[in-house]
Each structure stands twice: as C-alpha cells, then as structure tokens.
Design a protein around this motif. Structure first.
Motif, mmCIF file in Angstrom:
data_model
loop_
_atom_site.group_PDB
_atom_site.id
_atom_site.type_symbol
_atom_site.label_atom_id
_atom_site.label_comp_id
_atom_site.label_asym_id
_atom_site.label_seq_id
_atom_site.Cartn_x
_atom_site.Cartn_y
_atom_site.Cartn_z
ATOM 1 N N GLY A 1 0.798 -1.219 0.000
ATOM 2 C CA GLY A 1 0.000 0.000 0.000
ATOM 3 C C GLY A 1 0.829 1.266 0.000
ATOM 4 N N ASP A 2 2.103 1.183 0.402
ATOM 5 C CA ASP A 2 2.956 2.375 0.428
ATOM 6 C C ASP A 2 3.257 2.840 -0.997
ATOM 7 O OD1 ASP A 2 3.128 2.536 3.175
ATOM 8 O OD2 ASP A 2 4.981 1.369 3.308
ATOM 9 N N PRO A 3 3.283 4.167 -1.219
ATOM 10 C CA PRO A 3 3.598 4.670 -2.560
ATOM 11 C C PRO A 3 5.103 4.742 -2.815
ATOM 12 C CG PRO A 3 3.055 6.495 -1.122
ATOM 13 C CD PRO A 3 2.863 5.240 -0.314
ATOM 14 N N LEU A 4 5.481 4.527 -4.051
ATOM 15 C CA LEU A 4 6.836 4.729 -4.546
ATOM 16 C C LEU A 4 6.699 5.616 -5.778
ATOM 17 C CD1 LEU A 4 7.975 0.974 -4.555
ATOM 18 C CD2 LEU A 4 8.418 2.646 -2.740
ATOM 19 N N ARG B 1 8.037 13.314 -16.521
ATOM 20 C CA ARG B 1 6.866 12.639 -15.960
ATOM 21 C C ARG B 1 7.131 12.115 -14.555
ATOM 22 N NH1 ARG B 1 3.150 12.300 -19.788
ATOM 23 N NH2 ARG B 1 1.753 10.829 -18.767
ATOM 24 N N TRP B 2 6.014 11.966 -13.824
ATOM 25 C CA TRP B 2 6.005 11.296 -12.531
ATOM 26 C C TRP B 2 5.372 9.916 -12.732
ATOM 27 C CZ3 TRP B 2 8.110 13.967 -8.422
ATOM 28 C CH2 TRP B 2 8.165 15.359 -8.516
ATOM 29 N N TYR B 3 5.979 8.876 -12.157
ATOM 30 C CA TYR B 3 5.447 7.523 -12.224
ATOM 31 C C TYR B 3 5.156 7.069 -10.797
ATOM 32 C CZ TYR B 3 7.260 7.733 -16.966
ATOM 33 O OH TYR B 3 7.519 8.116 -18.264
ATOM 34 N N VAL B 4 3.892 6.820 -10.511
ATOM 35 C CA VAL B 4 3.464 6.480 -9.153
ATOM 36 C C VAL B 4 3.184 4.982 -9.073
ATOM 37 C CG1 VAL B 4 1.787 6.934 -7.330
ATOM 38 C CG2 VAL B 4 2.461 8.787 -8.891
ATOM 39 N N TYR B 5 3.906 4.313 -8.193
ATOM 40 C CA TYR B 5 3.740 2.881 -7.966
ATOM 41 C C TYR B 5 3.156 2.647 -6.567
ATOM 42 C CZ TYR B 5 7.133 2.386 -11.822
ATOM 43 O OH TYR B 5 7.796 2.462 -13.026
ATOM 44 N N ARG B 6 2.603 1.464 -6.379
ATOM 45 C CA ARG B 6 2.107 1.042 -5.072
ATOM 46 C C ARG B 6 2.802 -0.256 -4.686
ATOM 47 N NH1 ARG B 6 -2.766 -0.184 -6.465
ATOM 48 N NH2 ARG B 6 -2.163 -2.352 -6.840
ATOM 49 N N LEU C 1 2.710 -0.159 -11.177
ATOM 50 C CA LEU C 1 2.375 1.208 -11.558
ATOM 51 C C LEU C 1 0.882 1.464 -11.352
ATOM 52 C CD1 LEU C 1 3.708 3.769 -12.906
ATOM 53 C CD2 LEU C 1 2.638 2.961 -15.023
ATOM 54 N N VAL C 2 0.590 2.574 -10.674
ATOM 55 C CA VAL C 2 -0.787 2.985 -10.445
ATOM 56 C C VAL C 2 -1.218 3.998 -11.502
ATOM 57 C CG1 VAL C 2 -2.357 4.145 -8.835
ATOM 58 C CG2 VAL C 2 -0.615 2.565 -7.965
ATOM 59 N N ARG C 3 -0.316 4.947 -11.765
ATOM 60 C CA ARG C 3 -0.618 5.963 -12.772
ATOM 61 C C ARG C 3 0.659 6.720 -13.084
ATOM 62 N NH1 ARG C 3 -1.702 8.552 -8.068
ATOM 63 N NH2 ARG C 3 -1.034 10.729 -7.930
ATOM 64 N N GLU C 4 0.595 7.549 -14.119
ATOM 65 C CA GLU C 4 1.680 8.471 -14.435
ATOM 66 C C GLU C 4 1.080 9.816 -14.790
ATOM 67 O OE1 GLU C 4 3.373 7.896 -18.574
ATOM 68 O OE2 GLU C 4 2.600 5.874 -18.177
ATOM 69 N N PRO D 1 4.774 18.153 -7.225
ATOM 70 C CA PRO D 1 4.791 16.698 -7.020
ATOM 71 C C PRO D 1 3.384 16.128 -6.943
ATOM 72 C CG PRO D 1 5.305 17.830 -4.979
ATOM 73 C CD PRO D 1 5.250 18.886 -6.043
ATOM 74 N N PRO D 2 3.228 14.846 -7.187
ATOM 75 C CA PRO D 2 1.915 14.209 -7.067
ATOM 76 C C PRO D 2 1.452 14.196 -5.614
ATOM 77 C CG PRO D 2 3.622 12.571 -7.451
ATOM 78 C CD PRO D 2 4.267 13.902 -7.630
ATOM 79 N N PRO D 3 0.163 13.965 -5.392
ATOM 80 C CA PRO D 3 -0.380 14.011 -4.025
ATOM 81 C C PRO D 3 0.339 13.093 -3.040
ATOM 82 C CG PRO D 3 -2.156 13.903 -5.638
ATOM 83 C CD PRO D 3 -0.869 13.696 -6.401
ATOM 84 N N GLU D 4 0.817 11.957 -3.522
ATOM 85 C CA GLU D 4 1.500 11.008 -2.620
ATOM 86 C C GLU D 4 2.715 11.635 -1.958
ATOM 87 O OE1 GLU D 4 -0.950 8.684 -5.415
ATOM 88 O OE2 GLU D 4 0.416 10.390 -5.616
#
Length: 255
Positions: free
Chosen positions: A163-166, A173-178, A231-234, A243-246
């Motif tokens: 559940g933690d974001p990376l 681009r920003w790449y958001v993983y979980r 990957l959750v989103r980019e 930065p993204p919300p995470e």
C-alpha cells in the motif's frame, strides 16, 4: 636472620605460558576494538562523503533538465516525445519513498556495479536482466542500493509495506507505484526477484512493475531482500514541478 619481604612472599609466580597468553589476549582485545572503530568510522565517513557527492550530482541533473528544451505536450496517458536513451552511469531521475522519511529521495543511475552503487545512488540492473524503464509499456524497473555505508540509501527498506507509494521522477513525468508485496530474505543468488515477472511476487503476467533490492540483515551481505510494486498511474511534470499528491502528503506545510 634475614626474613623474606611479605609482598614478595605473596607474589604469585607466573609461568611463561601464562604471560604469553595474557599478552596475546590483550593484543586481540585491542585489535578487536580498533577494527570495530575502523568499521564504524568507515561507514560514517562514506555516508558523509557520498552525501556531498550525490547532492552535487542531483543538482547537476536538475540543472540539465531545466536547461533542456521542454518536452512535447503529452496526449492522453502516453508520451508523444521519443523516449530518452541512457548509457551506463547516466542519471535517469529520482526515487521518492515517503515511508522512508520526509523528503526522502535517491538519485537513480544505470548499473549496479560497485563503483556505481558506491556513489550513493539506486542503480538500475543491467544483468542478468536489463531493467525496463518506467516509460516502457511493460517490464520490471529493478533497482539496487546499499543498505549500510556509501549513503545507505536503502537502510530502511524493511519499513515498506503493501500500500505504500513509490514515486519515480523523470525530467518529464512522474510515475506512481504502489507496494504490493515484500520478500524479507532470499539468497543473494536469487536473480528471479528482478525478472520481468518477478519470481515469488504476486504477479503472474507481464505488467509495469518496480523492484527494490538491498542486503539483509543490516551490516551484512548474507542475503537479499526485495520490495515489489506496480504502476498505479503516471502524470506529466508541470512547469513548477508540482509533485503528485502522494509526495505532498509527506510535507505538513502542504496540508
């Protein structure tokens, strides 16, 4: 009649073997203390020197990004610009891990050789599997970093949980993983953990994954641990590099 002095009478007679054993014991103790101090100093000093070096390298990368021409506006969720190509030791971007501390980031470079990882970076594997870059349609973006000394960038990798974001930050681009799963301990020869579909992970089909690896237990290199995410989103980087919300959640000043 002369009498023997009382102190001399009570003094025990030490045999040569006992003397030698005592001296050897003292030398071993002193050597052990000196080695412990040397190891502690080495770990601390490499952290200090590496922090300075990586700080400069990170600033240089961001300066290059600022000086570069802006990327073409993205359409939908895919980049319209040609994906960049990187050579060994090139800076790719930054890995942000909120669970490992406020403002935590580590510079990402190509390669996991000792010279590269000694710079205090996270290195993208090139052997036995070549890491897929975050912008590629599928693959495993597999990274390694030291747990102790040389910046110890993955020292607290064991705090990560599902559940933690990376977040991977590149120029455009920003790449958001979980985080989906962790592997607390495996053989240091277990290369399957960084395969395109990592062995032992919850994944069974190709996707867009990230894997973080380091040594375990701390201060040893007996085993390896791994953290797997998907990957959750980019999202594109705006002119202010918001930065993204995470990542904004980790800074109390951002609400």
């Amino acid at each position: 009649m002369a009498t023997e002095h009382p102190a001399k009478a009570r003094a025990p007679h030490r045999r040569p073997f006992q003397v030698a054993t005592g001296v050897l014991g003292d030398l071993m103790f002193t050597t052990g203390v000196l080695l412990a101090l040397l190891v502690a100093y080495s770990l601390w000093w490499t952290d200090v020197t590496v922090a300075r070096h990586t700080g400069v390298a990170a600033e240089h990368l961001r300066q290059r990004w600022s000086a570069a021409a802006p990327a073409a506006p993205p359409t939908g969720t895919a980049d319209t610009a040609v994906p960049p190509r990187f050579e060994a030791d090139d800076g790719i971007g930054f890995l942000h891990v909120p669970a490992m501390g406020v403002g935590y980031q580590v510079l990402i470079k190509i390669g996991t050789g000792e010279d590269t990882l000694a710079e205090g970076v996270a290195g993208a594997y090139t052997n036995p599997y070549s890491s897929a870059m975050p912008w590629e349609p599928q693959g495993n973006f597999a990274l390694a970093a030291h747990r102790d000394g040389h910046g110890a960038k993955f020292h607290d990798l064991d705090v990560l949980k599902p559940g933690d974001p990376l977040v991977v930050e590149t120029r455009d681009r920003w790449y958001v993983y979980r985080v989906d799963a962790t592997l607390p301990k495996t053989s240091k020869h277990d290369t399957g953990v960084i395969a395109p579909v990592p062995t032992g992970s919850p994944y069974t089909v190709p996707g867009r994954y990230i894997t973080l690896t380091t040594c375990t237990p701390v201060y040893t290199s007996l085993y390896r641990m791994a953290v797997w995410g998907s990957l959750v989103r980019e999202q594109p980087v705006d002119p202010d590099r918001t930065p993204p919300p995470e990542l904004r959640k980790e800074d109390p000043s951002n609400g």
